[in-house]
Design a protein around this motif. Structure first.
Motif, PDB file in Angstrom:
ATOM      1  N   HIS A   1     -64.001  49.390 -44.660  1.00 28.13           N
ATOM      2  CA  HIS A   1     -65.108  49.491 -43.712  1.00 28.13           C
ATOM      3  C   HIS A   1     -65.043  48.191 -42.912  1.00 28.13           C
ATOM      4  O   HIS A   1     -65.330  47.118 -43.458  1.00 28.13           O
ATOM      5  N   VAL A   2     -64.616  48.270 -41.657  1.00 35.71           N
ATOM      6  CA  VAL A   2     -64.462  47.063 -40.841  1.00 35.71           C
ATOM      7  C   VAL A   2     -65.770  46.274 -40.874  1.00 35.71           C
ATOM      8  O   VAL A   2     -65.777  45.083 -41.164  1.00 35.71           O
ATOM      9  N   ILE A   3     -66.881  46.920 -40.543  1.00 33.46           N
ATOM     10  CA  ILE A   3     -68.176  46.298 -40.829  1.00 33.46           C
ATOM     11  C   ILE A   3     -68.500  46.722 -42.262  1.00 33.46           C
ATOM     12  O   ILE A   3     -68.753  47.902 -42.533  1.00 33.46           O
ATOM     13  N   PRO A   4     -68.440  45.777 -43.184  1.00 30.54           N
ATOM     14  CA  PRO A   4     -68.621  46.120 -44.597  1.00 30.54           C
ATOM     15  C   PRO A   4     -69.985  46.746 -44.884  1.00 30.54           C
ATOM     16  O   PRO A   4     -70.989  46.406 -44.237  1.00 30.54           O
ATOM     17  N   LEU A   5     -70.007  47.643 -45.857  1.00 29.23           N
ATOM     18  CA  LEU A   5     -71.258  48.291 -46.239  1.00 29.23           C
ATOM     19  C   LEU A   5     -72.328  47.264 -46.607  1.00 29.23           C
ATOM     20  O   LEU A   5     -73.477  47.374 -46.178  1.00 29.23           O
ATOM     21  N   GLN A   6     -71.947  46.276 -47.383  1.00 29.69           N
ATOM     22  CA  GLN A   6     -72.917  45.261 -47.815  1.00 29.69           C
ATOM     23  C   GLN A   6     -73.460  44.482 -46.623  1.00 29.69           C
ATOM     24  O   GLN A   6     -74.658  44.206 -46.552  1.00 29.69           O
ATOM     25  N   TYR A   7     -72.589  44.150 -45.676  1.00 32.50           N
ATOM     26  CA  TYR A   7     -73.051  43.418 -44.495  1.00 32.50           C
ATOM     27  C   TYR A   7     -74.002  44.295 -43.682  1.00 32.50           C
ATOM     28  O   TYR A   7     -75.065  43.834 -43.238  1.00 32.50           O
TER      29      TYR A   7
ATOM     30  N   ALA B   1     -82.821  49.837 -44.379  1.00 33.25           N
ATOM     31  CA  ALA B   1     -83.950  50.663 -43.926  1.00 33.25           C
ATOM     32  C   ALA B   1     -83.515  52.038 -43.410  1.00 33.25           C
ATOM     33  O   ALA B   1     -84.366  52.853 -43.073  1.00 33.25           O
ATOM     34  N   TRP B   2     -82.218  52.283 -43.351  1.00 33.76           N
ATOM     35  CA  TRP B   2     -81.736  53.570 -42.850  1.00 33.76           C
ATOM     36  C   TRP B   2     -82.017  54.668 -43.860  1.00 33.76           C
ATOM     37  O   TRP B   2     -81.911  54.454 -45.076  1.00 33.76           O
ATOM     38  N   PRO B   3     -82.274  55.883 -43.368  1.00 37.84           N
ATOM     39  CA  PRO B   3     -82.345  57.005 -44.309  1.00 37.84           C
ATOM     40  C   PRO B   3     -80.962  57.287 -44.904  1.00 37.84           C
ATOM     41  O   PRO B   3     -79.930  56.898 -44.338  1.00 37.84           O
ATOM     42  N   LYS B   4     -80.952  57.965 -46.031  1.00 38.23           N
ATOM     43  CA  LYS B   4     -79.698  58.237 -46.754  1.00 38.23           C
ATOM     44  C   LYS B   4     -78.657  58.912 -45.862  1.00 38.23           C
ATOM     45  O   LYS B   4     -77.474  58.571 -45.915  1.00 38.23           O
ATOM     46  N   ALA B   5     -79.069  59.845 -45.017  1.00 38.09           N
ATOM     47  CA  ALA B   5     -78.117  60.557 -44.149  1.00 38.09           C
ATOM     48  C   ALA B   5     -77.427  59.598 -43.180  1.00 38.09           C
ATOM     49  O   ALA B   5     -76.232  59.727 -42.923  1.00 38.09           O
ATOM     50  N   ARG B   6     -78.159  58.631 -42.649  1.00 37.58           N
ATOM     51  CA  ARG B   6     -77.564  57.657 -41.725  1.00 37.58           C
ATOM     52  C   ARG B   6     -76.613  56.714 -42.478  1.00 37.58           C
ATOM     53  O   ARG B   6     -75.564  56.346 -41.966  1.00 37.58           O
ATOM     54  N   ARG B   7     -76.980  56.342 -43.695  1.00 38.54           N
ATOM     55  CA  ARG B   7     -76.084  55.494 -44.490  1.00 38.54           C
ATOM     56  C   ARG B   7     -74.789  56.236 -44.797  1.00 38.54           C
ATOM     57  O   ARG B   7     -73.707  55.658 -44.746  1.00 38.54           O
ATOM     58  N   ALA B   8     -74.880  57.536 -45.106  1.00 39.51           N
ATOM     59  CA  ALA B   8     -73.678  58.339 -45.372  1.00 39.51           C
ATOM     60  C   ALA B   8     -72.831  58.466 -44.107  1.00 39.51           C
ATOM     61  O   ALA B   8     -71.597  58.364 -44.167  1.00 39.51           O
ATOM     62  N   LEU B   9     -73.479  58.655 -42.971  1.00 37.54           N
ATOM     63  CA  LEU B   9     -72.759  58.754 -41.700  1.00 37.54           C
ATOM     64  C   LEU B   9     -71.992  57.457 -41.431  1.00 37.54           C
ATOM     65  O   LEU B   9     -70.808  57.481 -41.097  1.00 37.54           O
ATOM     66  N   PHE B  10     -72.665  56.329 -41.628  1.00 37.29           N
ATOM     67  CA  PHE B  10     -72.024  55.028 -41.423  1.00 37.29           C
ATOM     68  C   PHE B  10     -70.858  54.831 -42.393  1.00 37.29           C
ATOM     69  O   PHE B  10     -69.773  54.405 -42.001  1.00 37.29           O
TER      70      PHE B  10
ATOM     71  N   MET C   1     -65.295  57.302 -39.007  1.00 32.34           N
ATOM     72  CA  MET C   1     -63.865  57.029 -38.778  1.00 32.34           C
ATOM     73  C   MET C   1     -63.643  55.869 -37.809  1.00 32.34           C
ATOM     74  O   MET C   1     -62.581  55.240 -37.839  1.00 32.34           O
ATOM     75  N   GLN C   2     -64.610  55.568 -36.957  1.00 34.28           N
ATOM     76  CA  GLN C   2     -64.451  54.446 -36.030  1.00 34.28           C
ATOM     77  C   GLN C   2     -64.546  53.105 -36.746  1.00 34.28           C
ATOM     78  O   GLN C   2     -64.179  52.079 -36.179  1.00 34.28           O
ATOM     79  N   ASN C   3     -65.033  53.097 -37.972  1.00 35.89           N
ATOM     80  CA  ASN C   3     -65.229  51.870 -38.727  1.00 35.89           C
ATOM     81  C   ASN C   3     -64.303  51.776 -39.944  1.00 35.89           C
ATOM     82  O   ASN C   3     -64.493  50.931 -40.797  1.00 35.89           O
ATOM     83  N   LEU C   4     -63.281  52.644 -40.005  1.00 36.97           N
ATOM     84  CA  LEU C   4     -62.419  52.705 -41.186  1.00 36.97           C
ATOM     85  C   LEU C   4     -60.952  52.496 -40.821  1.00 36.97           C
ATOM     86  O   LEU C   4     -60.467  53.075 -39.842  1.00 36.97           O
TER      87      LEU C   4
ATOM     88  N   VAL D   1     -69.191  49.379 -33.164  1.00 37.27           N
ATOM     89  CA  VAL D   1     -69.902  49.980 -34.295  1.00 37.27           C
ATOM     90  C   VAL D   1     -71.290  49.348 -34.463  1.00 37.27           C
ATOM     91  O   VAL D   1     -72.270  50.050 -34.739  1.00 37.27           O
ATOM     92  N   SER D   2     -71.402  48.047 -34.255  1.00 39.57           N
ATOM     93  CA  SER D   2     -72.726  47.409 -34.404  1.00 39.57           C
ATOM     94  C   SER D   2     -73.691  47.906 -33.332  1.00 39.57           C
ATOM     95  O   SER D   2     -74.878  48.111 -33.610  1.00 39.57           O
ATOM     96  N   VAL D   3     -73.199  48.156 -32.132  1.00 32.83           N
ATOM     97  CA  VAL D   3     -74.045  48.715 -31.064  1.00 32.83           C
ATOM     98  C   VAL D   3     -74.396  50.166 -31.387  1.00 32.83           C
ATOM     99  O   VAL D   3     -75.552  50.588 -31.268  1.00 32.83           O
ATOM    100  N   LYS D   4     -73.396  50.936 -31.813  1.00 25.01           N
ATOM    101  CA  LYS D   4     -73.601  52.352 -32.142  1.00 25.01           C
ATOM    102  C   LYS D   4     -74.720  52.536 -33.163  1.00 25.01           C
ATOM    103  O   LYS D   4     -75.535  53.452 -33.056  1.00 25.01           O
TER     104      LYS D   4
END
Length: 161
Positions: free
Chosen positions: A66-72, A80-89, A93-96, A133-136
């Protein structure tokens, strides 16, 4: 931080290939080989790690980073994201990228100001992924990190001229 908050390596399109295998298929420079005729699990291919420039043929030698790491992401608003948004992130594929195990582990959850790929040829692309990805995902990156990324991208534009 709990990685399980970010459901990853899902099979969102129900084709039997989870996100990790989809990344391996996408980035392989040869037609990959599979464990079975069903073509779910990749067993070999040819990948060039963008972080080091080294070539690999066995997926076990690679992490899908994950280019932008999950922990970061978690620390800059993902908590604060809902579970569906966390799964999407976690499956975006743009971040992998398939990368060298050791380099991915040395990167950990660090942002670009603390870790950059050793391959100078890839640094501009790496910063571009962070920016996009950070903007997205409307991440609240610290101003110092935004400045680091934007400054690096300005330098990349100068190199391109």
């Amino acid at each position: 931080f709990d990685r399980d908050l970010y459901p990853h390596w899902l099979d969102a399109d129900k084709d039997c290939q989870d996100t990790r295998n989809e990344v391996l298929i996408k980035f392989s420079r040869l037609v990959p080989k599979y464990k079975t005729a069903k073509r779910c699990d990749v067993t070999s291919g040819k990948w060039v790690d963008p972080y080091s420039g080294k070539t690999y043929t066995k997926p076990q030698a690679l992490d899908v980073d994950h280019v932008i790491p999950l922990q970061y992401a978690h620390t800059v608003g993902g908590f604060a994201w809902p579970k569906a948004r966390r799964a999407l992130f976690a499956n975006d594929m743009q971040n992998l990228l398939p990368v060298d195990l050791g380099l991915n582990r040395s990167k950990g959850a660090k942002p670009p100001s603390e870790w950059m790929p050793p391959s100078t040829a890839f640094k501009c692309h790496y910063l571009g992924i962070w920016k996009m990805v950070s903007v997205k995902y409307k991440m609240n990156l610290p101003k110092s990190e935004q400045d680091f990324i934007n400054g690096g991208l300005v330098g990349c534009k100068r190199l391109a001229r």
